[in-house]
Design a protein around this motif. Structure first.
Motif, PDB file in Angstrom:
ATOM      1  N   GLU A  74     -14.173  11.911  49.808  1.00  0.00           N
ATOM      2  CA  GLU A  74     -13.756  10.588  49.141  1.00  0.00           C
ATOM      3  C   GLU A  74     -15.010  10.148  48.808  1.00  0.00           C
ATOM      4  O   GLU A  74     -15.299   9.497  47.811  1.00  0.00           O
ATOM      5  CB  GLU A  74     -13.318   9.779  50.296  1.00  0.00           C
ATOM      6  CG  GLU A  74     -11.701  10.166  50.487  1.00  0.00           C
ATOM      7  CD  GLU A  74     -11.197   9.439  51.696  1.00  0.00           C
ATOM      8  OE1 GLU A  74      -9.896   9.124  51.632  1.00  0.00           O
ATOM      9  OE2 GLU A  74     -11.824   8.822  52.550  1.00  0.00           O
ATOM     10  N   ARG A  75     -16.253  10.409  49.593  1.00  0.00           N
ATOM     11  CA  ARG A  75     -17.492   9.715  49.238  1.00  0.00           C
ATOM     12  C   ARG A  75     -17.900  10.524  47.879  1.00  0.00           C
ATOM     13  O   ARG A  75     -18.635   9.871  47.161  1.00  0.00           O
ATOM     14  CB  ARG A  75     -18.539  10.366  50.113  1.00  0.00           C
ATOM     15  CG  ARG A  75     -19.935   9.658  50.205  1.00  0.00           C
ATOM     16  CD  ARG A  75     -20.828  10.093  51.279  1.00  0.00           C
ATOM     17  NE  ARG A  75     -22.070   9.222  51.027  1.00  0.00           N
ATOM     18  CZ  ARG A  75     -22.363   8.244  51.705  1.00  0.00           C
ATOM     19  NH1 ARG A  75     -21.591   7.627  52.350  1.00  0.00           N
ATOM     20  NH2 ARG A  75     -23.788   7.727  51.597  1.00  0.00           N
ATOM     21  N   HIS A  76     -17.731  11.976  47.756  1.00  0.00           N
ATOM     22  CA  HIS A  76     -17.967  12.620  46.446  1.00  0.00           C
ATOM     23  C   HIS A  76     -17.270  11.849  45.176  1.00  0.00           C
ATOM     24  O   HIS A  76     -17.832  11.699  44.314  1.00  0.00           O
ATOM     25  CB  HIS A  76     -17.471  13.865  46.449  1.00  0.00           C
ATOM     26  CG  HIS A  76     -17.612  14.584  45.173  1.00  0.00           C
ATOM     27  ND1 HIS A  76     -18.830  15.243  44.937  1.00  0.00           N
ATOM     28  CD2 HIS A  76     -16.563  15.157  44.324  1.00  0.00           C
ATOM     29  CE1 HIS A  76     -18.600  15.696  43.496  1.00  0.00           C
ATOM     30  NE2 HIS A  76     -17.284  15.871  43.299  1.00  0.00           N
ATOM     31  N   PHE A  77     -16.168  11.419  45.426  1.00  0.00           N
ATOM     32  CA  PHE A  77     -15.458  10.603  44.086  1.00  0.00           C
ATOM     33  C   PHE A  77     -15.864   9.208  44.217  1.00  0.00           C
ATOM     34  O   PHE A  77     -15.664   8.606  43.092  1.00  0.00           O
ATOM     35  CB  PHE A  77     -13.816  10.894  44.347  1.00  0.00           C
ATOM     36  CG  PHE A  77     -13.265  12.495  44.111  1.00  0.00           C
ATOM     37  CD1 PHE A  77     -13.589  13.010  42.868  1.00  0.00           C
ATOM     38  CD2 PHE A  77     -12.702  12.894  45.112  1.00  0.00           C
ATOM     39  CE1 PHE A  77     -13.381  14.299  42.708  1.00  0.00           C
ATOM     40  CE2 PHE A  77     -12.302  14.313  44.936  1.00  0.00           C
ATOM     41  CZ  PHE A  77     -12.573  15.178  43.511  1.00  0.00           C
ATOM     42  N   THR A  78     -16.092   8.612  45.279  1.00  0.00           N
ATOM     43  CA  THR A  78     -16.108   7.192  45.183  1.00  0.00           C
ATOM     44  C   THR A  78     -17.490   6.592  45.331  1.00  0.00           C
ATOM     45  O   THR A  78     -17.780   5.268  45.178  1.00  0.00           O
ATOM     46  CB  THR A  78     -15.361   6.392  46.123  1.00  0.00           C
ATOM     47  OG1 THR A  78     -15.487   6.935  47.512  1.00  0.00           O
ATOM     48  CG2 THR A  78     -13.745   6.860  45.958  1.00  0.00           C
ATOM     49  N   GLY A  99     -19.835   0.218  49.509  1.00  0.00           N
ATOM     50  CA  GLY A  99     -20.649  -1.059  48.879  1.00  0.00           C
ATOM     51  C   GLY A  99     -19.569  -1.942  48.028  1.00  0.00           C
ATOM     52  O   GLY A  99     -18.489  -1.792  48.247  1.00  0.00           O
ATOM     53  N   ARG A 100     -20.003  -3.112  47.675  1.00  0.00           N
ATOM     54  CA  ARG A 100     -19.021  -4.083  47.347  1.00  0.00           C
ATOM     55  C   ARG A 100     -19.625  -4.499  45.954  1.00  0.00           C
ATOM     56  O   ARG A 100     -20.597  -4.786  45.657  1.00  0.00           O
ATOM     57  CB  ARG A 100     -18.877  -5.377  48.268  1.00  0.00           C
ATOM     58  CG  ARG A 100     -18.061  -6.187  47.590  1.00  0.00           C
ATOM     59  CD  ARG A 100     -18.050  -7.492  48.380  1.00  0.00           C
ATOM     60  NE  ARG A 100     -17.271  -8.606  47.636  1.00  0.00           N
ATOM     61  CZ  ARG A 100     -16.884  -9.996  48.211  1.00  0.00           C
ATOM     62  NH1 ARG A 100     -17.428 -10.220  49.181  1.00  0.00           N
ATOM     63  NH2 ARG A 100     -16.286 -10.710  47.269  1.00  0.00           N
ATOM     64  N   GLY A 129     -14.941  -4.987  45.981  1.00  0.00           N
ATOM     65  CA  GLY A 129     -15.372  -4.414  44.754  1.00  0.00           C
ATOM     66  C   GLY A 129     -14.978  -3.072  44.428  1.00  0.00           C
ATOM     67  O   GLY A 129     -13.808  -2.703  44.914  1.00  0.00           O
ATOM     68  N   THR A 130     -15.257  -2.505  43.131  1.00  0.00           N
ATOM     69  CA  THR A 130     -14.511  -1.272  42.806  1.00  0.00           C
ATOM     70  C   THR A 130     -14.650  -0.097  43.786  1.00  0.00           C
ATOM     71  O   THR A 130     -13.777   0.771  43.920  1.00  0.00           O
ATOM     72  CB  THR A 130     -15.414  -0.734  41.459  1.00  0.00           C
ATOM     73  OG1 THR A 130     -15.405  -1.786  40.667  1.00  0.00           O
ATOM     74  CG2 THR A 130     -14.999   0.601  40.804  1.00  0.00           C
ATOM     75  N   TRP A 131     -15.688   0.074  44.603  1.00  0.00           N
ATOM     76  CA  TRP A 131     -15.743   1.150  45.687  1.00  0.00           C
ATOM     77  C   TRP A 131     -14.533   0.965  46.647  1.00  0.00           C
ATOM     78  O   TRP A 131     -13.632   1.960  46.789  1.00  0.00           O
ATOM     79  CB  TRP A 131     -17.223   0.999  46.600  1.00  0.00           C
ATOM     80  CG  TRP A 131     -16.946   2.039  47.597  1.00  0.00           C
ATOM     81  CD1 TRP A 131     -17.198   3.406  47.617  1.00  0.00           C
ATOM     82  CD2 TRP A 131     -16.595   1.823  49.005  1.00  0.00           C
ATOM     83  NE1 TRP A 131     -17.007   3.993  49.034  1.00  0.00           N
ATOM     84  CE2 TRP A 131     -16.802   2.810  49.564  1.00  0.00           C
ATOM     85  CE3 TRP A 131     -16.259   0.582  49.709  1.00  0.00           C
ATOM     86  CZ2 TRP A 131     -16.573   3.035  51.134  1.00  0.00           C
ATOM     87  CZ3 TRP A 131     -15.913   0.648  50.862  1.00  0.00           C
ATOM     88  CH2 TRP A 131     -16.256   1.914  51.682  1.00  0.00           C
ATOM     89  N   ALA A 132     -14.357  -0.114  47.119  1.00  0.00           N
ATOM     90  CA  ALA A 132     -12.887  -0.050  48.025  1.00  0.00           C
ATOM     91  C   ALA A 132     -11.692  -0.073  47.239  1.00  0.00           C
ATOM     92  O   ALA A 132     -10.741   0.491  47.806  1.00  0.00           O
ATOM     93  CB  ALA A 132     -13.053  -1.473  48.694  1.00  0.00           C
ATOM     94  N   PHE A 145     -11.035   8.849  36.384  1.00  0.00           N
ATOM     95  CA  PHE A 145     -10.976   8.824  37.890  1.00  0.00           C
ATOM     96  C   PHE A 145      -9.920   9.819  38.619  1.00  0.00           C
ATOM     97  O   PHE A 145      -9.853  10.397  39.189  1.00  0.00           O
ATOM     98  CB  PHE A 145     -11.021   7.493  38.486  1.00  0.00           C
ATOM     99  CG  PHE A 145     -11.046   7.381  39.856  1.00  0.00           C
ATOM    100  CD1 PHE A 145     -12.132   7.690  40.774  1.00  0.00           C
ATOM    101  CD2 PHE A 145      -9.870   6.915  40.511  1.00  0.00           C
ATOM    102  CE1 PHE A 145     -12.219   7.572  42.142  1.00  0.00           C
ATOM    103  CE2 PHE A 145      -9.612   7.193  42.002  1.00  0.00           C
ATOM    104  CZ  PHE A 145     -10.816   7.146  42.674  1.00  0.00           C
ATOM    105  N   GLY A 146      -8.517   9.474  37.735  1.00  0.00           N
ATOM    106  CA  GLY A 146      -7.386  10.181  38.196  1.00  0.00           C
ATOM    107  C   GLY A 146      -7.715  11.669  37.884  1.00  0.00           C
ATOM    108  O   GLY A 146      -7.043  12.430  38.973  1.00  0.00           O
TER     109      GLY A 146
END
Length: 256
Positions: free
Chosen positions: A247-251, A255-256, A88-91, A119-120
């Motif tokens: 990374e958790r803050h941004f993504t 999850g999938r 999914g989008t998360w990965a 996002f960038g």
């Protein structure tokens, strides 16, 4: 009162305070250190032309193994590279974030632009590192070892669109939201395949497509949410993505 311990007395032999002992052969007649003599080497122009400065390998640290040792993958290479992610989008965004950390320039073609817009800028603080296109075939920036290029095809459950040809240090990441018969050719054409946890219909198809052992088919269905299977270069590995707090803050959470 307890008296403070006295510092140890200096040694009477050997080097004292960084100076050679008396009579050291390195001293000249006046007691000074002799001049350091450094030899020289000569090389022919032909040999010099063969010398090259090695470039850093473009290893993307995708995760850690069971011993918590970081595992890099050859995500960017001197030759065109095709990769696929069943997930999914998360990965996908986590992989892109780590590619941006390698100074990559990213182009995202997606049917879900809302998930990618901004996002960038949030990740890098710049507006020229990641481009988002809701469709079409945008031009991919030229790649080099210092600044590779990444094309992300995130087309949801739609059929995979034709992609522009790749060049050196350019990688295409095709995000497959589900692994079904229509996605088999993409998986077979990829040099590197990443898979999040699969369901009971996807796992047998992955096993038959990639010729996996029975235990691998079973494990693909019980992997943790923060794990990914990596198939390519003749090996099969199962890694923990080891998401950092930044990374958790941004993504967000796994999850999938």
């Amino acid at each position: 009162a307890v008296a403070a311990a006295a510092p140890p007395a200096p040694a009477t032999t050997g080097t004292v305070y960084g100076q050679p002992p008396p009579g050291d052969p390195r001293r000249g007649p006046a007691g000074r250190l002799a001049r350091l003599r450094i030899g020289s080497h000569t090389v022919s122009r032909a040999a010099l032309s063969r010398l090259k400065v090695p470039t850093a390998t473009a290893g993307l640290v995708l995760g850690v193994d069971r011993n918590r040792i970081p595992v890099p993958v050859r995500f960017f290479r001197p030759e065109p590279t095709r990769t696929a992610l069943v997930g999914g989008t998360w990965a996908a965004q986590l992989v892109v974030l780590r590619a941006l950390a390698l100074s990559a320039r990213v182009v995202v073609v997606t049917t879900d632009p809302a998930a990618w817009y901004g996002f960038g800028e949030r990740v890098t603080g710049h507006d020229d590192r990641l481009q988002v296109h809701p469709g079409g075939q945008p031009e991919l920036p030229a790649g080099n070892p210092q600044q590779p290029a990444l094309l992300v095809q995130d087309l949801g459950l739609a059929a995979t669109a034709a992609a522009p040809p790749l060049g050196a240090w350019q990688t295409r990441l095709t995000v497959l939201r589900r692994l079904d018969q229509s996605a088999v050719s993409t998986v077979q054409d990829s040099q590197l395949v990443l898979m999040q946890r699969l369901d009971g219909l996807e796992a047998p198809l992955a096993a038959s497509t990639l010729r996996l052992a029975a235990h691998s088919e079973q494990f693909l269905q019980v992997m943790a949410h923060d794990m990914v299977a990596v198939m390519g270069d003749g090996t099969s590995r199962y890694l923990w993505l080891a998401q950092t707090e930044i990374e958790r803050h941004f993504t967000g959470p796994p999850g999938r």
